[in-house]
Write a protein that holds these residues in place. Structure first.
Motif, PDB file in Angstrom:
ATOM      1  N   PRO A  83       0.830  -1.212   0.000  1.00  0.00           N
ATOM      2  CA  PRO A  83       0.000   0.000   0.000  1.00  0.00           C
ATOM      3  C   PRO A  83       0.862   1.259   0.000  1.00  0.00           C
ATOM      4  N   THR A  84       0.349   2.333  -0.607  1.00  0.00           N
ATOM      5  CA  THR A  84       1.012   3.623  -0.539  1.00  0.00           C
ATOM      6  C   THR A  84       0.001   4.726  -0.789  1.00  0.00           C
ATOM      7  N   ALA A  85       0.177   5.834  -0.102  1.00  0.00           N
ATOM      8  CA  ALA A  85      -0.656   7.005  -0.331  1.00  0.00           C
ATOM      9  C   ALA A  85       0.153   8.062  -1.085  1.00  0.00           C
ATOM     10  N   ASP A  86       1.424   7.766  -1.327  1.00  0.00           N
ATOM     11  CA  ASP A  86       2.333   8.689  -2.008  1.00  0.00           C
ATOM     12  C   ASP A  86       2.231   8.461  -3.519  1.00  0.00           C
ATOM     13  N   GLU A 128       5.526   7.671  -5.276  1.00  0.00           N
ATOM     14  CA  GLU A 128       5.946   6.295  -5.013  1.00  0.00           C
ATOM     15  C   GLU A 128       5.114   5.319  -5.845  1.00  0.00           C
ATOM     16  N   PHE A 129       3.833   5.578  -5.940  1.00  0.00           N
ATOM     17  CA  PHE A 129       2.952   4.737  -6.739  1.00  0.00           C
ATOM     18  C   PHE A 129       3.402   4.724  -8.202  1.00  0.00           C
ATOM     19  N   MET A 130       3.728   5.896  -8.736  1.00  0.00           N
ATOM     20  CA  MET A 130       4.176   5.993 -10.123  1.00  0.00           C
ATOM     21  C   MET A 130       5.492   5.257 -10.322  1.00  0.00           C
TER      22      MET A 130
END
Length: 72
Positions: free
Chosen positions: A57-60, A63-65
Motif C-alpha cells: 500500500p502507498t498514499a504517495d 511512489e505509486f508511479m
C-alpha cells in the motif's frame, strides 16, 4: 419462451411514460448497487493482496508511479 434483448427494448418502447420512468429509477438503483458490489469486491481483493505481500500500500503518488514504472 425467453425474451431477447431486442424484444425487451421493443416492449419497453411501447409502455406508458410512467412505467418507463419507474423502470429508469429501478435500473439506476440496480446499477448503483452493482457498482457498489464491484467496488467492495475490488477492495476485499486489494486487502488480500496487501496481506499476502503481493501488493504494497502507498498514499504517495510519486511512489505509486515509481512502482508502476518498475513493475514486473
Amino acid at each position: 419462451m425467453s425474451m431477447t434483448f431486442s424484444d425487451l427494448v421493443e416492449e419497453v418502447r411501447h409502455r406508458p411514460v410512467e412505467e418507463k420512468v419507474e423502470l429508469e429509477h429501478l435500473l439506476k438503483r440496480d446499477l448503483i448497487e452493482a457498482r457498489r458490489q464491484e467496488m467492495h469486491e475490488n477492495h476485499v481483493r486489494a486487502i488480500e493482496e496487501v496481506d499476502s505481500g503481493k501488493r504494497l500500500p502507498t498514499a504517495d503518488v510519486a511512489e505509486f508511479m515509481r512502482r508502476l514504472e518498475h513493475r514486473d
